[in-house]
Each structure stands twice: as structure tokens, then as C-alpha cells.
Motif scaffolding. Structure first.
Motif, mmCIF file in Angstrom:
data_model
loop_
_atom_site.group_PDB
_atom_site.id
_atom_site.type_symbol
_atom_site.label_atom_id
_atom_site.label_comp_id
_atom_site.label_asym_id
_atom_site.label_seq_id
_atom_site.Cartn_x
_atom_site.Cartn_y
_atom_site.Cartn_z
ATOM 1 N N SER A 68 1.055 -1.304 -0.016
ATOM 2 C CA SER A 68 -0.228 0.187 -0.484
ATOM 3 C C SER A 68 0.426 1.479 -0.136
ATOM 4 O O SER A 68 0.116 2.064 -0.644
ATOM 5 N N GLY A 69 1.925 1.005 1.016
ATOM 6 C CA GLY A 69 2.554 2.547 0.569
ATOM 7 C C GLY A 69 2.971 3.424 2.171
ATOM 8 O O GLY A 69 2.421 2.835 2.823
ATOM 9 N N ARG A 70 2.577 4.959 2.118
ATOM 10 C CA ARG A 70 3.362 5.373 3.406
ATOM 11 C C ARG A 70 1.819 5.750 3.726
ATOM 12 O O ARG A 70 0.619 6.180 3.141
ATOM 13 N N HIS A 71 0.897 5.553 4.819
ATOM 14 C CA HIS A 71 0.090 6.029 5.785
ATOM 15 C C HIS A 71 0.137 7.004 6.487
ATOM 16 O O HIS A 71 1.244 6.482 7.596
ATOM 17 N N THR A 72 -0.247 8.216 6.687
ATOM 18 C CA THR A 72 -0.623 9.074 7.744
ATOM 19 C C THR A 72 -1.371 9.044 9.366
ATOM 20 O O THR A 72 -1.888 9.316 8.512
ATOM 21 N N PHE A 73 -1.102 8.838 10.082
ATOM 22 C CA PHE A 73 -1.962 8.417 11.284
ATOM 23 C C PHE A 73 -1.920 9.430 12.315
ATOM 24 O O PHE A 73 -1.443 10.393 12.515
ATOM 25 N N GLU A 74 -3.059 10.051 12.236
ATOM 26 C CA GLU A 74 -3.153 12.081 13.512
ATOM 27 C C GLU A 74 -3.590 11.008 14.886
ATOM 28 O O GLU A 74 -3.364 11.915 15.720
ATOM 29 N N GLU A 75 -4.133 10.284 14.679
ATOM 30 C CA GLU A 75 -4.131 9.488 16.263
ATOM 31 C C GLU A 75 -3.522 7.993 15.870
ATOM 32 O O GLU A 75 -3.830 7.589 15.300
ATOM 33 N N VAL A 76 -3.835 6.994 16.767
ATOM 34 C CA VAL A 76 -3.350 5.416 16.901
ATOM 35 C C VAL A 76 -4.438 5.186 16.733
ATOM 36 O O VAL A 76 -5.838 5.290 17.558
ATOM 37 N N PRO A 77 -5.102 3.933 15.758
ATOM 38 C CA PRO A 77 -5.812 3.367 16.002
ATOM 39 C C PRO A 77 -5.805 2.790 17.028
ATOM 40 O O PRO A 77 -5.489 2.001 17.671
#
Length: 396
Positions: A68-77
Motif C-alpha cells: 500500500s505504501g505510506r499512510h499518515t495517522f493523526e491518532e493511534v488506531p
């Protein structure tokens, strides 16, 4: 199902934070990974997993999981869904039960039941389909509403019959697809990650590096002990995918030396591989005559430690011994059959699989295999169940 038209759903504010600013399916995945890609462009070993420093989102962070590549998280899932593979066991090693799984078919729940104070509440887990390889309905993904999907998008696409637009829709409206198949080569491509490389990715996703580090220390200690005790005179093992179908007459040979997660236990125990070379691929069967030519010391059945009980496994051995052709094999004559963890083998299953195979291969050194993981005497256990539970429960 398979409809690429976007469905309008209200998405909670926290979902927006989990989705973050990453674009998983746009560009890189569709052009490079679902379509095959160029091996020379794979850079998983140097992927950057560093916090994004901005004044508006100081706690955001990036995680790269191929394909998938890179993903940015704004909060921890906090929640995840998974389909067949090692990722559920990986997350369980971090103490996180899935919100949904493909189905309960062959799910390795017995390993968690064998650990003290580790719970897997099936009543709290939804299913995405009727079987592990279901034609998934997108509406179910909306209903589950998981923060992240620990599943390889290539496998989701294959099982569901969805197109790229369907994957993009789930990405945009529910949560990122951040799993990677590590079981064996997919579509001619070796897995992007080893088990513990994938495990570290999950630790980054859920921000649980300390637990991952504790697992690494434990695993290395167990592995070192096992390696130090394995005899030098290694037997030859013919390992098989998808069971050992005595009556069917076709057997799916597994090259255990290949970079594949489901055969890692055989590599750790240092056996000689009966199926060397690229001609032995996961979905290419061989027949009785080929087996007779190889005549291995042992026959190994990948995965059947997880989902076949000892009585059923012994019945397979007896059927092979009664078979006119298979009965001529040295391994069959001697009853030398082995079973290991496989498809769902994350860090927890890996430990049990290592212990089971060591006892099956070398009972004089590791103790007599009792036939089930639950019945291994304390004096023969290669790892401390309570220590594993302590790491899982983040209580060390």
C-alpha cells in the motif's frame, strides 16, 4: 458487491483522524503493487517511520506497509479487521483483539486459550464473510467500521472481486488497508517482509514499540536455546501446503528454503529440504511417483498444527500407510509425519509451532510430543506461557 460507485456514509470525526493525510491507494499501489511492480523499486528496509512534525498535528506519524505504501495517522488506531494471514496473530501479540475477521474458519484461537490471562472473546468479533475466502460485501466493511484493515489489498481484491475503485472507496470512507501477505510468494513476488519485519510494522501502526522489543528479546532467547540443542545430523523433510490428500493423489510441495513465513519453523529446526529449487511453487502439485523418487525421511504438513486435531492427523498417517503406493515411502512406513503452524503464524503461533516441531523431530532432546499444544508437560515447554501473557497484556 463489487459496485465501484461511492456510497455516502457519515464518517465520525475520529475516523477522519485515523485516516489522516495519507493516500494509500492513489498512485503507488495501483501502478506498482496490484499490477506487479518492479522488484528493484522495493525499499521496505529503508522506509521511514517518523512522526510528522507540524504545529496543527504534533502527534501524527507515518507508517509504510507495502504494497500500500505510506499512510499518515493523526491518532493511534484502536480497532482493526483482518482476513487470512499472520496479521491477526501479530496484533494479538500486542494485546489487541480484532474487531472483525474474515470468518472463524481455521482461526488459531486455541493458541490464545493455551496462555494464562489471555482472552479472545469470539462474541465480540464480527465476521466479514462466510469463509476465509469470501466474496466480501463492502457494506459489511462499513458496518464493522474498523480504524485500520490489517490485510493485503491484493488479497482483498482477489477474494472479493472488487476493482481498484472499490478499494479506494473503503480507504477513503472507512480506514487504510495496511497488511501484507507474508505466507509465501504472491503472483511471482517474494513477500515484502519477514514475520518480525511485519510485526514491527504493526507495532508502529499501534505505537507499541516496547512490546515489540520485548517480543524480540523473548523470541531470540527461545531460538538460541532451540538451535543450540538441534542435532547436527538433520533429516530430510518433504513439506506440503494445503494438507496431505492421500486419496486425491496430488500433493502441493513447499520449498521451505524459500522466503516464506509459513515454513519458517522447518528452517529454524535446520532440516534438509526435500524440495529444492524454483520448480516447487505453492500451487503446483506433484504426484505419487515424484514422491517415491524423493523418498524423504519425514513428511511435513504445513498449518495442520493449527486446525487439525491429533486424532484426525493420525487417521491421515494410517490412510497413507494403507495406500498401495504411498505405503512404500520411508517416512510413511515409519510413521514420520510432522505438522506445524502455517497460514496464521504470527509471533504467538510461531512459538508453539517451534516447540511442537522440535518435539516431533527430536523427542530424545526435547521430549515426546503429546499430540497437542495443550498437553506439553511443563518440563518440556520451550517458552514460559506466563511470560508471553505478560508481554501480550503489556504488564512487564
Amino acid at each position: 458487491m463489487g459496485n465501484s460507485t461511492a456510497i455516502q456514509h457519515e464518517v465520525p470525526t475520529r475516523r477522519d483522524a485515523i485516516k489522516g493525510g495519507g493516500t494509500i491507494l492513489g498512485g503507488g499501489l495501483l501502478t506498482g503493487c496490484l499490477g506487479g511492480g518492479d522488484d528493484s523499486t522495493t525499499t521496505t528496509s529503508t522506509a521511514t517511520e517518523t512522526p510528522t512534525t507540524t504545529t496543527s498535528t504534533p502527534t501524527s506519524y507515518d507508517v509504510t506497509v507495502e504494497p500500500s505504501g505510506r499512510h499518515t495517522f493523526e491518532e493511534v488506531p484502536e480497532t482493526y479487521a483482518s482476513i487470512p494471514g499472520a496479521w491477526m496473530d501479530i496484533a494479538m501479540a500486542l494485546g489487541i483483539q480484532p474487531k472483525a475477521v474474515a470468518s472463524f474458519d481455521r482461526l488459531p484461537v486455541k493458541y490464545y486459550e493455551a496462555l494464562p490471562d489471555v482472552e479472545f472473546d469470539v462474541d465480540d468479533v464480527q465476521t466479514l464473510g462466510e469463509s476465509a475466502e469470501s466474496q466480501y460485501d463492502k457494506e459489511v466493511f462499513y458496518e464493522v467500521d474498523a480504524d485500520v484493515h490489517l490485510m493485503d489489498p491484493r488479497m482483498l481484491k482477489k477474494y472479493s472481486g472488487w476493482d481498484d475503485a472499490d478499494l479506494e472507496e473503503i480507504e477513503a470512507n472507512v480506514g487504510p488497508l495496511l497488511g501484507s501477505m507474508i505466507r509465501f510468494p504472491y503472483d511471482g513476488r517474494d513477500p515484502y517482509y519477514t514475520l518480525y519485519e511485519a510485526f514491527e510494522k504493526a507495532a508502529q501502526i499501534f505505537q507499541r514499540q516496547a512490546q515489540y522489543d520485548a517480543w524480540v528479546d523473548l523470541k531470540e532467547s527461545v531460538y538460541a536455546d532451540v538451535r543450540s540443542r538441534v542435532p547436527d545430523d538433520a533429516p530430510t523433510v518433504a513439506a506440503f501446503n494445503f494438507g496431505f490428500d492421500v486419496e486425491g493423489g496430488q500433493f502441493y510441495a513447499a520449498n521451505i528454503d524459500a522466503p516464506r513465513n509459513d515454513a519458517r519453523t522447518f528452517r529454524l529446526l535446520g532440516v534438509d529440504n526435500a524440495f529444492e529449487g524454483d520448480s516447487y511453487v505453492p500451487f503446483k502439485p506433484i504426484g505419487h511417483e515424484a514422491l517415491l523418487e524423493i523418498d524423504p525421511d519425514y513428511i511435513g504438513v504445513i498449518g495442520q498444527l493449527s486446525y487439525v486435531d491429533n486424532e484426525t492427523f493420525q487417521a491421515t498417517i494410517e490412510a497413507a500407510q494403507a495406500h498401495e503406493t504411498l505405503g512404500q515411502l520411508t517416512a510413511v512406513e515409519n510413521g514420520n509425519f510432522l505438522r506445524t503452524g502455517g497460514q496464521y503464524m504470527g509471533p504467538i503461533v510461531d512459538l508453539f509451532s517451534t516447540e511442537a516441531l522440535a518435539m516431533q523431530l527430536y523427542p530424545d532432546e526435547f521430549g515426546q510430543w503429546p499430540g497437542s499444544i495443550e498437553d506439553v508437560p511443563a518440563e518440556n515447554q520451550l517458552f514460559d506461557r506466563a511470560q508471553v501473557a505478560t508481554i501480550i497484556n503489556d504488564d512487564y
